[in-house]
Motif scaffolding. Structure first.
Motif, PDB file in Angstrom:
ATOM      1  N   VAL A 133      -1.862   5.629 -12.885  1.00  0.00           N
ATOM      2  CA  VAL A 133      -1.691   4.173 -12.905  1.00  0.00           C
ATOM      3  C   VAL A 133      -2.531   3.523 -11.821  1.00  0.00           C
ATOM      4  O   VAL A 133      -3.238   2.526 -12.060  1.00  0.00           O
ATOM      5  N   MET A 134      -2.488   4.086 -10.611  1.00  0.00           N
ATOM      6  CA  MET A 134      -3.230   3.498  -9.493  1.00  0.00           C
ATOM      7  C   MET A 134      -4.742   3.629  -9.689  1.00  0.00           C
ATOM      8  O   MET A 134      -5.506   2.720  -9.333  1.00  0.00           O
ATOM      9  N   GLU A 135      -5.184   4.731 -10.243  1.00  0.00           N
ATOM     10  CA  GLU A 135      -6.616   4.908 -10.514  1.00  0.00           C
ATOM     11  C   GLU A 135      -7.091   3.889 -11.542  1.00  0.00           C
ATOM     12  O   GLU A 135      -8.192   3.338 -11.428  1.00  0.00           O
ATOM     13  N   ASP A 154     -13.300  -1.897  -1.053  1.00  0.00           N
ATOM     14  CA  ASP A 154     -13.078  -0.963  -2.159  1.00  0.00           C
ATOM     15  C   ASP A 154     -11.873  -0.069  -1.888  1.00  0.00           C
ATOM     16  O   ASP A 154     -11.119   0.267  -2.807  1.00  0.00           O
ATOM     17  N   ALA A 155     -11.691   0.345  -0.631  1.00  0.00           N
ATOM     18  CA  ALA A 155     -10.554   1.182  -0.255  1.00  0.00           C
ATOM     19  C   ALA A 155      -9.424   0.286   0.217  1.00  0.00           C
ATOM     20  O   ALA A 155      -9.507  -0.334   1.276  1.00  0.00           O
ATOM     21  N   LEU A 181      -5.689  10.074   3.855  1.00  0.00           N
ATOM     22  CA  LEU A 181      -5.634   9.000   4.842  1.00  0.00           C
ATOM     23  C   LEU A 181      -4.359   9.128   5.676  1.00  0.00           C
ATOM     24  O   LEU A 181      -3.255   9.163   5.138  1.00  0.00           O
ATOM     25  N   GLU A 182      -4.513   9.178   6.989  1.00  0.00           N
ATOM     26  CA  GLU A 182      -3.370   9.312   7.892  1.00  0.00           C
ATOM     27  C   GLU A 182      -2.898   7.927   8.319  1.00  0.00           C
ATOM     28  O   GLU A 182      -3.568   7.242   9.080  1.00  0.00           O
ATOM     29  N   GLY A 239       0.772  -1.244   0.000  1.00  0.00           N
ATOM     30  CA  GLY A 239       0.000   0.000   0.000  1.00  0.00           C
ATOM     31  C   GLY A 239       0.793   1.278   0.000  1.00  0.00           C
ATOM     32  O   GLY A 239       0.238   2.359  -0.213  1.00  0.00           O
ATOM     33  N   GLY A 240       2.118   1.178   0.217  1.00  0.00           N
ATOM     34  CA  GLY A 240       2.918   2.396   0.316  1.00  0.00           C
ATOM     35  C   GLY A 240       2.987   3.213  -0.946  1.00  0.00           C
ATOM     36  O   GLY A 240       3.151   4.437  -0.895  1.00  0.00           O
ATOM     37  N   PHE A 241       2.860   2.559  -2.100  1.00  0.00           N
ATOM     38  CA  PHE A 241       2.850   3.280  -3.375  1.00  0.00           C
ATOM     39  C   PHE A 241       1.426   3.401  -3.933  1.00  0.00           C
ATOM     40  O   PHE A 241       1.250   3.698  -5.117  1.00  0.00           O
ATOM     41  N   ILE A 242       0.444   3.156  -3.082  1.00  0.00           N
ATOM     42  CA  ILE A 242      -0.958   3.295  -3.490  1.00  0.00           C
ATOM     43  C   ILE A 242      -1.654   4.407  -2.702  1.00  0.00           C
ATOM     44  O   ILE A 242      -2.229   5.326  -3.284  1.00  0.00           O
ATOM     45  N   ALA A 243      -1.592   4.323  -1.383  1.00  0.00           N
ATOM     46  CA  ALA A 243      -2.297   5.271  -0.524  1.00  0.00           C
ATOM     47  C   ALA A 243      -1.942   6.730  -0.800  1.00  0.00           C
ATOM     48  O   ALA A 243      -2.842   7.586  -0.833  1.00  0.00           O
TER      49      ALA A 243
END
Length: 395
Positions: free
Chosen positions: A241-243, A268-269, A157-158, A146-150
Protein backbone atom coordinates in the motif's frame (compact mmCIF):
# COMPACT_ATOMS: atom_id res chain seq x y z
CA UNK A 1 2.27 -5.24 17.65
CA UNK A 2 2.89 -1.52 17.21
CA UNK A 3 5.71 -1.55 19.78
CA UNK A 4 7.35 -4.36 17.82
CA UNK A 5 6.90 -2.36 14.60
CA UNK A 6 8.77 0.54 16.24
CA UNK A 7 11.60 -1.76 17.42
CA UNK A 8 10.88 -1.42 21.13
CA UNK A 9 13.15 -3.56 23.34
CA UNK A 10 10.96 -6.53 24.25
CA UNK A 11 13.46 -8.88 25.85
CA UNK A 12 13.41 -10.43 29.32
CA UNK A 13 12.42 -7.80 31.86
CA UNK A 14 11.72 -5.25 29.16
CA UNK A 15 8.14 -4.40 28.35
CA UNK A 16 6.87 -1.54 26.24
CA UNK A 17 3.56 0.01 27.27
CA UNK A 18 1.03 1.99 25.27
CA UNK A 19 -2.52 3.18 24.99
CA UNK A 20 -5.09 3.82 22.30
CA UNK A 21 -6.14 7.46 22.05
CA UNK A 22 -8.45 9.79 20.17
CA UNK A 23 -6.05 10.56 17.36
CA UNK A 24 -2.48 11.76 17.81
CA UNK A 25 -3.65 14.91 19.59
CA UNK A 26 -4.57 13.03 22.76
CA UNK A 27 -1.50 10.82 22.33
CA UNK A 28 0.75 13.89 22.34
CA UNK A 29 -0.99 15.29 25.42
CA UNK A 30 -0.37 12.03 27.31
CA UNK A 31 3.25 11.76 26.21
CA UNK A 32 3.86 15.38 27.19
CA UNK A 33 2.30 14.84 30.61
CA UNK A 34 4.53 11.81 31.19
CA UNK A 35 7.64 13.82 30.32
CA UNK A 36 6.54 16.73 32.49
CA UNK A 37 5.86 14.54 35.54
CA UNK A 38 9.16 12.65 35.20
CA UNK A 39 11.04 15.96 34.94
CA UNK A 40 9.22 17.38 37.96
CA UNK A 41 9.99 14.30 40.03
CA UNK A 42 13.66 14.50 39.10
CA UNK A 43 13.92 18.21 39.92
CA UNK A 44 12.19 17.67 43.29
CA UNK A 45 14.69 14.97 44.16
CA UNK A 46 17.53 17.38 43.33
CA UNK A 47 15.91 20.13 45.37
CA UNK A 48 15.64 22.43 42.34
CA UNK A 49 12.75 24.58 41.05
CA UNK A 50 10.24 22.61 39.00
CA UNK A 51 7.75 25.28 37.94
CA UNK A 52 9.16 26.34 34.58
CA UNK A 53 9.30 23.32 32.24
CA UNK A 54 9.87 23.78 28.53
CA UNK A 55 9.75 21.65 25.43
CA UNK A 56 11.82 22.12 22.26
CA UNK A 57 10.17 21.66 18.86
CA UNK A 58 10.39 22.99 15.34
CA UNK A 59 8.13 25.82 14.21
CA UNK A 60 6.55 23.28 11.86
CA UNK A 61 4.83 21.31 14.63
CA UNK A 62 1.12 20.59 14.47
CA UNK A 63 -1.16 22.83 16.54
CA UNK A 64 -1.77 20.11 19.15
CA UNK A 65 1.76 20.76 20.48
CA UNK A 66 0.82 24.39 21.05
CA UNK A 67 -2.34 23.20 22.79
CA UNK A 68 -0.34 20.95 25.09
CA UNK A 69 2.06 23.76 25.96
CA UNK A 70 -0.75 26.23 26.70
CA UNK A 71 -3.11 23.85 28.51
CA UNK A 72 -0.46 22.26 30.72
CA UNK A 73 1.72 25.34 31.29
CA UNK A 74 4.87 24.30 29.46
CA UNK A 75 6.98 26.83 27.57
CA UNK A 76 7.21 25.99 23.86
CA UNK A 77 10.66 26.76 22.46
CA UNK A 78 10.46 26.63 18.66
CA UNK A 79 13.30 26.30 16.19
CA UNK A 80 12.52 28.69 13.35
CA UNK A 81 12.51 27.50 9.75
CA UNK A 82 14.44 29.03 6.87
CA UNK A 83 14.38 29.10 3.08
CA UNK A 84 14.83 25.62 1.66
CA UNK A 85 14.83 23.97 5.11
CA UNK A 86 11.30 23.49 6.39
CA UNK A 87 11.86 21.12 9.32
CA UNK A 88 13.57 21.38 12.68
CA UNK A 89 17.34 21.80 12.52
CA UNK A 90 18.81 19.31 15.07
CA UNK A 91 21.79 21.53 15.83
CA UNK A 92 19.62 24.54 16.64
CA UNK A 93 17.20 22.39 18.62
CA UNK A 94 19.95 21.08 20.90
CA UNK A 95 21.20 24.64 21.41
CA UNK A 96 17.80 25.53 22.89
CA UNK A 97 17.87 22.65 25.36
CA UNK A 98 18.46 23.59 28.99
CA UNK A 99 18.01 22.00 32.41
CA UNK A 100 14.27 22.68 32.32
CA UNK A 101 13.66 20.94 28.98
CA UNK A 102 11.33 18.00 29.52
CA UNK A 103 11.95 16.61 26.02
CA UNK A 104 12.77 17.46 22.41
CA UNK A 105 9.94 16.62 20.00
CA UNK A 106 10.93 15.46 16.52
CA UNK A 107 8.46 14.96 13.67
CA UNK A 108 8.47 11.95 11.39
CA UNK A 109 6.48 13.44 8.54
CA UNK A 110 6.03 17.19 8.78
CA UNK A 111 2.48 18.40 8.15
CA UNK A 112 3.85 21.15 5.90
CA UNK A 113 5.85 19.11 3.38
CA UNK A 114 5.89 15.50 4.57
CA UNK A 115 9.62 15.53 5.30
CA UNK A 116 11.14 13.28 7.98
CA UNK A 117 13.22 15.11 10.55
CA UNK A 118 16.68 13.70 11.28
CA UNK A 119 15.96 11.91 14.56
CA UNK A 120 19.26 10.00 14.43
CA UNK A 121 21.25 13.22 14.22
CA UNK A 122 19.17 14.73 17.01
CA UNK A 123 19.80 11.66 19.19
CA UNK A 124 23.58 11.84 18.65
CA UNK A 125 23.81 15.57 19.36
CA UNK A 126 21.58 15.34 22.42
CA UNK A 127 23.52 12.36 23.76
CA UNK A 128 26.71 14.42 23.58
CA UNK A 129 25.09 17.39 25.32
CA UNK A 130 23.67 15.16 28.05
CA UNK A 131 27.19 13.80 28.71
CA UNK A 132 28.62 17.31 28.94
CA UNK A 133 25.91 18.68 31.23
CA UNK A 134 24.84 15.66 33.24
CA UNK A 135 21.26 16.04 32.05
CA UNK A 136 19.14 13.23 30.63
CA UNK A 137 16.93 15.12 28.18
CA UNK A 138 14.87 12.59 26.19
CA UNK A 139 13.23 12.59 22.75
CA UNK A 140 9.63 12.12 21.72
CA UNK A 141 8.86 11.28 18.09
CA UNK A 142 5.63 12.62 16.65
CA UNK A 143 5.12 9.95 14.00
CA UNK A 144 1.46 10.78 13.42
CA UNK A 145 1.88 10.47 9.65
CA UNK A 146 5.18 8.66 9.22
CA UNK A 147 4.85 5.95 11.84
CA UNK A 148 2.97 3.63 9.50
CA UNK A 149 5.15 4.58 6.52
CA UNK A 150 8.81 4.49 7.56
CA UNK A 151 8.80 0.86 8.84
CA UNK A 152 7.63 -0.35 5.44
CA UNK A 153 9.31 2.01 2.96
CA UNK A 154 12.49 2.84 4.91
CA UNK A 155 13.12 -0.06 7.31
CA UNK A 156 16.82 0.85 7.69
CA UNK A 157 16.05 4.43 8.75
CA UNK A 158 16.82 4.86 12.46
CA UNK A 159 14.17 7.06 14.04
CA UNK A 160 12.41 4.82 16.57
CA UNK A 161 13.29 2.92 19.76
CA UNK A 162 16.55 1.79 18.22
CA UNK A 163 17.77 5.22 19.35
CA UNK A 164 18.30 5.17 23.14
CA UNK A 165 16.97 8.67 23.83
CA UNK A 166 13.64 8.02 22.10
CA UNK A 167 11.35 7.32 25.04
CA UNK A 168 7.91 7.58 23.43
CA UNK A 169 6.29 7.63 19.98
CA UNK A 170 2.81 8.58 18.84
CA UNK A 171 1.15 7.52 15.60
CA UNK A 172 -2.26 8.08 14.00
CA UNK A 173 -4.13 4.98 12.97
CA UNK A 174 -6.56 7.08 10.95
CA UNK A 175 -3.86 8.38 8.62
CA UNK A 176 -1.59 5.77 7.11
CA UNK A 177 -2.67 3.15 9.62
CA UNK A 178 -5.57 2.66 7.18
CA UNK A 179 -8.32 3.06 9.80
CA UNK A 180 -11.23 5.49 9.70
CA UNK A 181 -10.94 8.67 11.78
CA UNK A 182 -10.76 8.51 15.55
CA UNK A 183 -7.80 6.34 16.56
CA UNK A 184 -4.27 7.16 17.63
CA UNK A 185 -1.57 5.37 19.60
CA UNK A 186 1.20 6.34 21.99
CA UNK A 187 3.92 3.85 22.92
CA UNK A 188 6.52 4.17 25.69
CA UNK A 189 9.85 2.35 25.50
CA UNK A 190 9.33 0.80 28.93
CA UNK A 191 7.13 1.03 32.01
CA UNK A 192 9.77 3.20 33.66
CA UNK A 193 9.11 5.94 31.08
CA UNK A 194 5.46 6.28 32.13
CA UNK A 195 5.17 7.52 35.75
CA UNK A 196 2.97 5.19 37.75
CA UNK A 197 1.18 8.09 39.48
CA UNK A 198 -0.41 9.08 36.15
CA UNK A 199 -2.10 5.69 35.79
CA UNK A 200 -5.52 5.10 37.35
CA UNK A 201 -6.57 1.62 38.44
CA UNK A 202 -10.26 0.76 38.44
CA UNK A 203 -11.94 -2.49 39.44
CA UNK A 204 -15.64 -1.88 38.93
CA UNK A 205 -15.56 -3.48 35.47
CA UNK A 206 -14.87 -6.91 36.98
CA UNK A 207 -11.08 -6.82 37.20
CA UNK A 208 -8.25 -4.38 37.74
CA UNK A 209 -8.00 -2.16 34.69
CA UNK A 210 -5.25 0.46 34.43
CA UNK A 211 -6.14 3.55 32.40
CA UNK A 212 -4.24 6.62 31.25
CA UNK A 213 -6.38 8.81 29.02
CA UNK A 214 -7.82 12.31 29.01
CA UNK A 215 -11.32 10.87 28.70
CA UNK A 216 -12.81 7.55 29.66
CA UNK A 217 -15.70 6.34 27.55
CA UNK A 218 -15.11 5.86 23.85
CA UNK A 219 -15.98 3.33 21.20
CA UNK A 220 -13.80 0.31 20.54
CA UNK A 221 -14.57 0.06 16.83
CA UNK A 222 -11.41 1.90 15.74
CA UNK A 223 -9.22 -0.34 17.92
CA UNK A 224 -10.83 -3.40 16.38
CA UNK A 225 -10.40 -1.93 12.89
CA UNK A 226 -6.69 -1.28 13.54
CA UNK A 227 -6.19 -4.83 14.77
CA UNK A 228 -8.08 -6.17 11.77
CA UNK A 229 -5.94 -4.20 9.31
CA UNK A 230 -2.69 -5.29 10.94
CA UNK A 231 -3.77 -8.94 10.83
CA UNK A 232 -5.37 -8.80 7.38
CA UNK A 233 -2.61 -6.92 5.55
CA UNK A 234 0.46 -7.88 7.55
CA UNK A 235 3.88 -6.42 6.81
CA UNK A 236 3.78 -7.20 3.09
CA UNK A 237 0.30 -5.77 2.65
CA UNK A 238 1.17 -2.48 4.34
CA UNK A 239 4.38 -2.25 2.34
CA UNK A 240 2.49 -2.73 -0.92
CA UNK A 241 0.00 0.00 0.00
CA UNK A 242 2.75 2.45 0.96
CA UNK A 243 4.79 1.69 -2.17
CA UNK A 244 1.73 2.33 -4.31
CA UNK A 245 1.13 5.67 -2.55
CA UNK A 246 4.76 6.63 -3.09
CA UNK A 247 4.62 5.75 -6.80
CA UNK A 248 1.49 7.84 -7.31
CA UNK A 249 3.12 10.75 -5.49
CA UNK A 250 6.04 10.54 -7.92
CA UNK A 251 3.62 10.57 -10.89
CA UNK A 252 2.01 13.73 -9.56
CA UNK A 253 5.34 15.37 -8.79
CA UNK A 254 6.75 14.65 -12.25
CA UNK A 255 3.56 15.91 -13.89
CA UNK A 256 3.80 19.20 -12.01
CA UNK A 257 7.48 19.56 -12.85
CA UNK A 258 6.70 19.15 -16.55
CA UNK A 259 4.47 22.22 -16.47
CA UNK A 260 7.55 24.29 -15.68
CA UNK A 261 5.48 26.47 -13.33
CA UNK A 262 6.19 24.96 -9.92
CA UNK A 263 8.94 24.39 -7.38
CA UNK A 264 8.56 21.11 -5.50
CA UNK A 265 8.91 21.72 -1.77
CA UNK A 266 8.38 18.14 -0.56
CA UNK A 267 11.04 15.42 -0.51
CA UNK A 268 11.02 12.04 -2.23
CA UNK A 269 11.82 10.33 1.09
CA UNK A 270 8.98 11.05 3.48
CA UNK A 271 5.22 10.96 3.63
CA UNK A 272 3.69 10.32 0.17
CA UNK A 273 2.59 13.86 -0.51
CA UNK A 274 3.49 16.60 -2.96
CA UNK A 275 3.96 20.14 -1.68
CA UNK A 276 4.64 22.73 -4.36
CA UNK A 277 4.71 26.47 -4.95
CA UNK A 278 4.67 28.74 -7.99
CA UNK A 279 7.99 29.79 -9.44
CA UNK A 280 6.41 33.12 -10.34
CA UNK A 281 3.46 34.38 -8.29
CA UNK A 282 3.56 37.97 -9.48
CA UNK A 283 0.48 37.52 -11.72
CA UNK A 284 -1.44 34.92 -9.74
CA UNK A 285 -0.78 33.06 -6.52
CA UNK A 286 -1.26 29.71 -4.83
CA UNK A 287 -4.45 30.79 -3.05
CA UNK A 288 -6.10 31.51 -6.39
CA UNK A 289 -5.11 28.09 -7.72
CA UNK A 290 -6.51 26.42 -4.60
CA UNK A 291 -9.80 28.30 -4.90
CA UNK A 292 -10.16 27.65 -8.62
CA UNK A 293 -9.44 23.92 -8.30
CA UNK A 294 -12.63 23.58 -6.27
CA UNK A 295 -14.55 24.07 -9.51
CA UNK A 296 -13.03 20.80 -10.70
CA UNK A 297 -13.88 18.98 -7.46
CA UNK A 298 -10.42 19.24 -5.86
CA UNK A 299 -9.75 20.51 -2.34
CA UNK A 300 -6.06 21.39 -2.39
CA UNK A 301 -5.07 23.55 0.59
CA UNK A 302 -2.80 26.57 0.21
CA UNK A 303 -0.95 27.94 3.22
CA UNK A 304 2.06 29.97 4.27
CA UNK A 305 5.04 28.43 6.04
CA UNK A 306 5.71 29.17 9.76
CA UNK A 307 8.39 31.65 10.92
CA UNK A 308 10.95 32.41 9.52
CA UNK A 309 9.74 31.14 6.15
CA UNK A 310 6.28 32.72 6.19
CA UNK A 311 6.92 34.42 2.86
CA UNK A 312 6.73 30.98 1.18
CA UNK A 313 3.24 29.85 0.11
CA UNK A 314 2.64 26.18 -0.60
CA UNK A 315 -0.02 23.94 -2.12
CA UNK A 316 -0.17 20.38 -0.78
CA UNK A 317 -1.66 17.12 -2.06
CA UNK A 318 -1.61 14.14 0.32
CA UNK A 319 -1.56 10.78 -1.45
CA UNK A 320 -3.65 8.13 0.30
CA UNK A 321 -4.33 4.51 -0.64
CA UNK A 322 -7.43 5.49 -2.64
CA UNK A 323 -5.60 8.12 -4.72
CA UNK A 324 -4.85 6.32 -7.99
CA UNK A 325 -2.44 7.07 -10.82
CA UNK A 326 -5.43 8.07 -12.94
CA UNK A 327 -6.44 10.67 -10.35
CA UNK A 328 -2.88 11.98 -10.18
CA UNK A 329 -2.80 12.47 -13.96
CA UNK A 330 -6.25 14.08 -13.93
CA UNK A 331 -5.18 16.50 -11.19
CA UNK A 332 -2.20 17.62 -13.27
CA UNK A 333 -4.48 18.26 -16.25
CA UNK A 334 -6.92 20.26 -14.11
CA UNK A 335 -4.07 22.33 -12.66
CA UNK A 336 -2.90 23.10 -16.19
CA UNK A 337 -6.44 24.23 -17.08
CA UNK A 338 -6.50 26.49 -14.03
CA UNK A 339 -3.13 28.00 -14.94
CA UNK A 340 -4.30 28.69 -18.49
CA UNK A 341 -7.46 30.38 -17.27
CA UNK A 342 -5.64 32.40 -14.62
CA UNK A 343 -3.25 33.72 -17.26
CA UNK A 344 -6.21 35.57 -18.75
CA UNK A 345 -7.36 37.08 -15.46
CA UNK A 346 -4.73 39.51 -14.13
CA UNK A 347 -5.67 42.49 -16.29
CA UNK A 348 -9.39 41.98 -15.56
CA UNK A 349 -8.64 41.69 -11.84
CA UNK A 350 -6.47 44.81 -12.03
CA UNK A 351 -9.33 46.68 -13.70
CA UNK A 352 -11.64 45.75 -10.85
CA UNK A 353 -9.08 46.89 -8.29
CA UNK A 354 -8.77 50.22 -10.09
CA UNK A 355 -12.54 50.63 -10.15
CA UNK A 356 -12.78 49.81 -6.45
CA UNK A 357 -10.08 52.27 -5.43
CA UNK A 358 -10.83 55.18 -7.77
CA UNK A 359 -8.36 56.19 -10.45
CA UNK A 360 -5.38 54.27 -11.71
CA UNK A 361 -3.12 57.06 -10.48
CA UNK A 362 -4.46 56.64 -6.97
CA UNK A 363 -3.68 52.92 -7.01
CA UNK A 364 -0.14 53.62 -8.08
CA UNK A 365 0.41 56.06 -5.20
CA UNK A 366 -0.83 53.83 -2.38
CA UNK A 367 1.91 51.58 -0.99
CA UNK A 368 0.69 48.18 0.12
CA UNK A 369 2.35 45.06 1.47
CA UNK A 370 2.62 41.95 -0.65
CA UNK A 371 0.09 40.24 1.60
CA UNK A 372 -2.42 43.10 1.19
CA UNK A 373 -2.07 42.94 -2.58
CA UNK A 374 -2.58 39.17 -2.53
CA UNK A 375 -5.74 39.49 -0.45
CA UNK A 376 -7.15 42.18 -2.73
CA UNK A 377 -6.41 40.14 -5.85
CA UNK A 378 -8.01 37.05 -4.28
CA UNK A 379 -11.11 39.03 -3.26
CA UNK A 380 -11.52 40.54 -6.71
CA UNK A 381 -10.94 37.19 -8.37
CA UNK A 382 -13.53 35.47 -6.15
CA UNK A 383 -16.08 38.13 -7.09
CA UNK A 384 -15.23 37.66 -10.75
CA UNK A 385 -15.78 33.90 -10.51
CA UNK A 386 -19.01 34.39 -8.55
CA UNK A 387 -20.31 36.76 -11.24
CA UNK A 388 -19.51 34.23 -13.95
CA UNK A 389 -21.35 31.51 -12.04
CA UNK A 390 -24.45 33.69 -11.94
CA UNK A 391 -24.38 34.33 -15.68
CA UNK A 392 -23.29 31.07 -17.25
CA UNK A 393 -24.31 28.47 -14.68
CA UNK A 394 -20.80 27.15 -14.07
CA UNK A 395 -20.63 25.36 -10.73
Amino acid sequence: MIAHLFNAPLGDGETAVGVGTVGSSEAIMLAGLAFKRKWQNKMKELGKPHDKPNIVTGANVQVCWEKFARYFEVELKEVKLRDGYYVMDPEKAVELVDENTICVAAILGSTLNGEFEDVKRLNDLLTEKNKQTGWDTPIHVDAASGGFIAPFLYPELEWDFRLPLVKSINVSGHKYGLVYAGIGWVIWRSKADLPEELIFHINYLGADQPTFTLNFSKGSSQVIAQYYQLIRLGYEGYRNVMENCQENAIVLKEGLEKTGKFNIVSKDAGVPLVAFSLKDNSRHNEFEISEMLRRFGWIVPAYTMPPDAQHVTVLRVVIREDFSRTLAERLVLDIEKVLQELDTLPSRVADKLVAANGTEDHVAIVKKTTREVQLEVCTAWKKLVADRKKTNGVC
